[in-house]
Design an enzyme around this catalytic site. Structure first.
Site, PDB file in Angstrom:
ATOM      1  N   SER A   1      42.372  45.254  38.207  1.00 24.87           N
ATOM      2  CA  SER A   1      41.303  46.242  38.381  1.00 24.87           C
ATOM      3  C   SER A   1      40.398  46.329  37.155  1.00 24.87           C
ATOM      4  CB  SER A   1      41.914  47.622  38.648  1.00 24.87           C
ATOM      5  OG  SER A   1      42.856  47.556  39.689  1.00 24.87           O
TER       6      SER A   1
HETATM    7  N1  SAH Z   1      47.543  47.224  39.643  1.00 24.84           N
HETATM    8  C1  SAH Z   1      47.154  45.819  39.648  1.00 24.84           C
HETATM    9  C2  SAH Z   1      45.987  45.532  40.563  1.00 24.84           C
HETATM   10  C3  SAH Z   1      46.518  45.231  41.877  1.00 24.84           C
HETATM   11  S1  SAH Z   1      45.468  44.600  43.127  1.00 24.84           S
HETATM   12  C4  SAH Z   1      46.897  45.310  38.249  1.00 24.84           C
HETATM   13  O1  SAH Z   1      46.982  46.079  37.293  1.00 24.84           O
HETATM   14  O2  SAH Z   1      46.666  44.110  38.106  1.00 24.84           O
HETATM   15  C5  SAH Z   1      46.401  45.284  44.484  1.00 24.84           C
HETATM   16  C6  SAH Z   1      47.754  44.674  44.718  1.00 24.84           C
HETATM   17  O3  SAH Z   1      48.354  45.410  45.779  1.00 24.84           O
HETATM   18  C7  SAH Z   1      47.734  43.225  45.171  1.00 24.84           C
HETATM   19  O4  SAH Z   1      48.464  42.445  44.276  1.00 24.84           O
HETATM   20  C8  SAH Z   1      48.357  43.269  46.565  1.00 24.84           C
HETATM   21  O5  SAH Z   1      49.165  42.130  46.854  1.00 24.84           O
HETATM   22  C9  SAH Z   1      49.199  44.537  46.500  1.00 24.84           C
HETATM   23  N2  SAH Z   1      49.527  45.179  47.787  1.00 24.84           N
HETATM   24  C10 SAH Z   1      48.785  45.275  48.911  1.00 24.84           C
HETATM   25  N3  SAH Z   1      49.453  45.982  49.862  1.00 24.84           N
HETATM   26  C11 SAH Z   1      50.650  46.356  49.318  1.00 24.84           C
HETATM   27  C12 SAH Z   1      51.779  47.107  49.780  1.00 24.84           C
HETATM   28  N4  SAH Z   1      51.825  47.626  51.009  1.00 24.84           N
HETATM   29  N5  SAH Z   1      52.836  47.287  48.927  1.00 24.84           N
HETATM   30  C13 SAH Z   1      52.799  46.763  47.679  1.00 24.84           C
HETATM   31  N6  SAH Z   1      51.776  46.036  47.192  1.00 24.84           N
HETATM   32  C14 SAH Z   1      50.701  45.842  47.987  1.00 24.84           C
END
Ligand code: SAH
Length: 211
Positions: A59
């Site tokens: 993000s």
């Molecule tokens: N917090 C992260 C950004 C994540 S992007 C960072 O600091 O880099 C969002 C992430 O959520 C992705 O990797 C995606 O695979 C995950 N995601 C999507 N749906 C999800 C779910 N139901 N449970 C867990 N992870 C999920």
């Protein structure tokens, strides 16, 4: 590239909206360049999201700061993150709270996040690959929950995994644009604050989006 200087400059650019000194200190400390693919490292301190593979992103730092500030962490909390991704947000939480639980759907991302957090010496972060359930009920309730993927609704599963007084920060809206919502769980009634617009990759699963 002088990453230390770039990191200090990034924090200066956040401005007045980020007031929590502990959040600023954590962002000024954590090497974001280690959480992204090597070819993107020159952009590590641009204030924008970056691709981390598998169609996912780390993000935008300002949004990470804004969401983390809204969690109101003082030190002793147990925190849940949905969407470990690169592990960067988990590292910030590890600096600011006592223990961090983080769930990620994509096993390869969970594994590389685990590796970088281990390398940086964080021993208070637990990561698991998401199954059918939303969140991580085994260790609930949490003092704070941050959802780092876009949800169509404020998911009740998350609210139920909060302590009374606990804070949920979650982007809610369509697949393409969302509003950041902070929900504070009350004894009888929850309190909602709106923190502004944002754009996240979709939350996949039950009562959320399809892959
Ligand atoms: N917090 C992260 C950004 C994540 S992007 C960072 O600091 O880099 C969002 C992430 O959520 C992705 O990797 C995606 O695979 C995950 N995601 C999507 N749906 C999800 C779910 N139901 N449970 C867990 N992870 C999920």
């Amino acid at each position: 590239m002088d990453f230390d200087r770039a990191r200090a400059r990034l924090v200066e650019l956040f401005g007045a909206e980020i007031r929590d000194k502990r959040v600023l200190t954590a962002i000024a400390k954590i090497p974001r360049e280690l959480f992204i693919p090597e070819n993107l490292q020159p952009c590590a301190y641009d204030d924008r999201p970056l691709g981390i593979g598998f169609g996912q992103t780390i993000s935008q730092p300002f949004i990470v700061a804004l969401m983390t500030q809204a969690l109101d962490l003082k030190g002793p909390e147990k925190v849940l993150e949905i969407g470990t991704g690169s592990g960067y947000q988990a590292a910030i939480l590890a600096e600011l709270a006592e223990s961090v639980y983080s769930v990620e759907r994509i096993p390869e991302l969970a594994e590389s996040a685990r590796n970088v957090l281990h390398r940086l010496g964080y021993s208070n972060v637990n990561i698991k690959v998401a199954g059918e359930e939303m969140g991580w009920k085994e260790f609930a309730p949490y003092d704070a929950i941050v959802v780092t993927a876009a949800a169509p609704v404020i998911h009740n599963d998350f609210v139920e995994q909060l302590t009374v007084g606990g804070r949920l920060v979650i982007p809610v809206g369509s697949r393409w644009e969302q509003e950041l919502i902070k929900l504070t769980r009350g004894e009888n009634k929850n309190h909602i604050d709106k923190l502004g617009g944002c754009r996240f990759v979709p939350l996949i699963g039950k009562d959320a989006w399809e892959e």
